[in-house]
Design a protein around this motif. Structure first.
Motif, mmCIF file in Angstrom:
data_model
loop_
_atom_site.group_PDB
_atom_site.id
_atom_site.type_symbol
_atom_site.label_atom_id
_atom_site.label_comp_id
_atom_site.label_asym_id
_atom_site.label_seq_id
_atom_site.Cartn_x
_atom_site.Cartn_y
_atom_site.Cartn_z
ATOM 1 N N GLN A 112 0.730 -1.086 -0.031
ATOM 2 C CA GLN A 112 0.010 -0.046 0.139
ATOM 3 C C GLN A 112 0.894 1.249 0.217
ATOM 4 O O GLN A 112 0.600 2.438 -0.555
ATOM 5 N N ILE A 201 -4.485 3.552 4.029
ATOM 6 C CA ILE A 201 -3.998 2.346 3.664
ATOM 7 C C ILE A 201 -5.029 1.314 3.763
ATOM 8 O O ILE A 201 -6.033 1.371 4.625
ATOM 9 N N SER A 213 -3.695 -7.099 1.015
ATOM 10 C CA SER A 213 -3.720 -5.475 0.518
ATOM 11 C C SER A 213 -4.888 -5.476 -0.424
ATOM 12 O O SER A 213 -5.118 -6.309 -1.172
ATOM 13 N N TYR A 215 -7.856 -3.334 -2.878
ATOM 14 C CA TYR A 215 -8.068 -2.465 -3.657
ATOM 15 C C TYR A 215 -9.463 -2.620 -4.356
ATOM 16 O O TYR A 215 -10.109 -3.467 -3.913
#
Length: 232
Positions: A112, A201, A213, A215
Motif C-alpha cells: 500500500q 492504507i 492488501s 483494492y
C-alpha cells in the motif's frame, strides 16, 4: 492513544511464527527507490479516500491496540474466511494476495505504501523505530517486557499485531483501514496518535491468520507473490 483506533460493527452475515528467522533485520532495502516513491506520491496526491466512501456510513467506537490473541481452529478459520470474502464482495473490494511467510502485515503495508510487498523489511524497520522512540505510547498494551517485544518485532517472520499497526499509522502519518473477518466488527480505522494523516492504507484482516492488501475490484495490480499466500 485510546481513541486512535476505532472499530465499526456491522450486520453482515499474529501469534508469532515458530519457523520465523531469529536473525536481526538486515538493512537491505533500496532507500533511494522508496524516497522516490514517497516524493511521487506527495506530488500526485493520495487517492485512498475513494475506497473509504463505501464504508463512510459506519459509525466508529473506541478500540484498544492489542497483541495477537488466540489463533482460531481450522473450522472457525474457514468460517471467518468465508465471512471476510462476503464482506469484500459487498463493498466491491478485492485482495492482492500477500505471501504467508510471517511478514504478511508488513508486506501488505509495503504494498500500500510503496507498491511493492518486497519492501516489508523497510516497513518493519520503521515500525520498530517508532515503537522504540515512543515507548510510552505503546508499552501499556504489550503484556511482556517491552525490550523483549522489540527484539521479537525486529525479527523477519515475526507476526505483526494491532500495536504494530498503530505504530505504522504513527510512523507513516497514515490512516489504516481494516476490513476484518470478526463476527461483530467488520471495519476498523486506525488513526495516528495526533489524528493527522495524509494517506490511507487499505488492508483485509483474516483474524488472526493473515493480512492482504485491498483494492477496488478491477484495480488489483498484477504483482505476484514469490511464494505461497494464504488461500482456501
Amino acid at each position: 492513544m485510546d481513541n486512535t483506533i476505532n472499530e465499526n460493527t456491522c450486520n453482515l452475515s499474529g501469534r508469532s511464527s515458530s519457523s520465523a528467522s531469529t536473525a536481526s533485520l538486515p538493512d537491505t532495502e533500496d532507500d533511494q527507490t522508496i524516497a522516490e516513491l514517497l516524493a511521487e506520491e506527495e506530488r500526485l496526491g493520495n487517492g485512498g479516500n475513494l475506497l473509504g466512501r463505501r464504508l463512510s456510513h459506519l459509525d466508529s467506537i473506541p478500540h484498544t491496540p492489542r497483541v495477537i490473541s488466540e489463533i482460531p481452529n481450522a473450522d472457525d478459520a474457514t468460517f471467518d474466511h468465508n465471512r471476510l470474502e462476503e464482506r469484500l464482495a459487498t463493498y466491491g473490494l478485492a485482495e492482492l494476495k500477500i505471501e504467508g511467510d510471517g511478514n504478511c502485515q508488513f508486506r501488505a503495508l509495503a504494498d500500500q505504501l510503496f507498491k511493492n510487498p518486497d519492501y516489508h523489511r523497510h516497513v518493519r524497520k520503521e515500525v520498530v523505530k517508532q515503537l522504540k522512540s515512543s515507548r510510552k505510547l505503546y508499552e501499556a498494551y504489550v503484556p511482556m517486557k517491552y525490550r523483549r517485544y522489540l527484539r521479537k518485532m525486529k525479527r523477519t517472520g515475526e507476526w505483526g499485531d494491532h500495536v504494530t499497526l498503530q505504530a505504522a499509522a504513527d510512523r507513516f502519518a497514515a490512516k489504516i483501514n481494516l476490513v476484518t473477518s470478526f463476527r461483530d466488527t467488520c471495519y476498523i480505522e486506525i488513526l495516528p496518535y495526533d489524528k493527522n494523516f495524509h494517506k490511507e492504507i487499505w488492508l483485509s484482516f483474516w483474524s488472526e491468520v493473515h493480512y492482504n492488501s485491498l483494492y477496488d475490484i478491477g484495480d488489483v495490480p498484477s504483482r505476484l507473490p514469490r511464494k505461497k499466500h494464504w488461500l482456501f
